[in-house]
Design a protein around this motif. Sequence first.
Motif, PDB file in Angstrom:
ATOM      1  N   ASN A 106       0.978  15.026  -5.371  1.00 17.85           N
ATOM      2  CA  ASN A 106      -0.095  13.844  -5.141  1.00 17.85           C
ATOM      3  C   ASN A 106      -0.985  14.091  -6.246  1.00 17.85           C
ATOM      4  O   ASN A 106      -2.025  15.119  -6.327  1.00 17.85           O
TER       5      ASN A 106
ATOM      6  N   GLY B  44       0.714  -1.072   0.025  1.00 15.61           N
ATOM      7  CA  GLY B  44      -0.005   0.047   0.101  1.00 15.61           C
ATOM      8  C   GLY B  44       0.990   1.187  -0.081  1.00 15.61           C
ATOM      9  O   GLY B  44       1.963   1.134   0.151  1.00 15.61           O
ATOM     10  N   ALA B  45       0.273   2.377  -0.186  1.00 17.27           N
ATOM     11  CA  ALA B  45       0.765   3.591  -0.205  1.00 17.27           C
ATOM     12  C   ALA B  45       1.345   4.073   0.980  1.00 17.27           C
ATOM     13  O   ALA B  45       2.325   4.696   0.995  1.00 17.27           O
TER      14      ALA B  45
ATOM     15  N   TYR C 257       0.693  12.622   5.409  1.00 21.48           N
ATOM     16  CA  TYR C 257       1.896  13.236   4.879  1.00 21.48           C
ATOM     17  C   TYR C 257       2.643  13.952   6.031  1.00 21.48           C
ATOM     18  O   TYR C 257       3.956  13.696   6.212  1.00 21.48           O
TER      19      TYR C 257
ATOM     20  N   ASN D 118      -6.083  13.402  -3.708  1.00 16.20           N
ATOM     21  CA  ASN D 118      -6.888  12.976  -2.740  1.00 16.20           C
ATOM     22  C   ASN D 118      -6.769  13.826  -1.633  1.00 16.20           C
ATOM     23  O   ASN D 118      -5.767  14.005  -1.030  1.00 16.20           O
TER      24      ASN D 118
HETATM   25  C1  LIG Z   1      -3.093  10.142  -1.614  1.00 11.88           C
HETATM   26  C2  LIG Z   1      -3.173   8.812  -1.114  1.00 11.88           C
HETATM   27  N1  LIG Z   1      -2.250   8.594  -0.068  1.00 11.88           N
HETATM   28  C3  LIG Z   1      -2.002   7.560   0.515  1.00 11.88           C
HETATM   29  C4  LIG Z   1      -3.136   6.533   0.797  1.00 11.88           C
HETATM   30  C5  LIG Z   1      -2.859   5.417   1.697  1.00 11.88           C
HETATM   31  O1  LIG Z   1      -3.068   4.279   0.845  1.00 11.88           O
HETATM   32  P1  LIG Z   1      -2.990   2.767   1.172  1.00 11.88           P
HETATM   33  O2  LIG Z   1      -4.457   2.481   1.724  1.00 11.88           O
HETATM   34  O3  LIG Z   1      -2.646   2.139  -0.248  1.00 11.88           O
HETATM   35  O4  LIG Z   1      -1.892   2.546   2.256  1.00 11.88           O
HETATM   36  C6  LIG Z   1      -4.451   6.812  -0.028  1.00 11.88           C
HETATM   37  C7  LIG Z   1      -5.372   6.160  -0.016  1.00 11.88           C
HETATM   38  O5  LIG Z   1      -6.293   6.289  -0.443  1.00 11.88           O
HETATM   39  C8  LIG Z   1      -4.233   7.987  -0.735  1.00 11.88           C
HETATM   40  O6  LIG Z   1      -5.473   8.553  -1.543  1.00 11.88           O
END
Ligand SMILES: Cc1ncc(COP(=O)(O)O)c(C=O)c1O
Length: 192
Positions: A180, A99-100, A128, A184
Amino acid sequence: MSRKLHARRIEGIDKNIWVEFSQLAADYKAVNLGQGFPDFSPPHFIQEAFCKALNGGFSKHQYTRAFGHPNLVKILAKFFSRIVGREIDPMEDILVSVGAYQALFCTFQALIDEGDEVIIVEPFFDCYQPMVMMAGGTAIYVPLKPREGCGPVLSSADWVLSPEELASKFSPRTKAIVINTPNNPLGKVKDL
Ligand SMILES: Cc1ncc(COP(=O)(O)O)c(C=O)c1O
């Protein structure tokens, strides 16, 4: 003298928007737009591939290559080379993460030293700022602002970044800028 249990680096990181909003949505029976709750199953071919992997015997249940399974990084390199317009080396340039959040955490920890500044465009995804803080850095904010002359109904395209304001945020301590896109929470695609 009692010793604090938590590390100093997490001081001030005592709230989380997902915990707060999910609880509020549950308490007030509101529709929770902050998290997705799909009411449909994943496509059949994904379910099949998952079952095939699970039923594939012991050879499928091993540690994988640390930076990502070779077949996966190769296909990702091919796909993203086309998108970014340059050749990505699957074995050198790609790291597959869970995941991110994990990718961002590792990135901030690897790049940010105590006292470094990280420019973050507002509005931003919640993690962040605490991740920068945990690495010892300082978040420096630059907001998107409504474009001059736009009407009363704004779309994400009407929210723009002023190059002058962005430039004014750079200092000798600037180490990184978080871009980003699509953004989001706005869905805005940045014009880079
Ligand atoms: C811009 C952004 N960063 C980080 C995340 C976290 O991602 P993950 O759920 O893959 O860890 C998201 C999840 O929607 C996101 O939209």
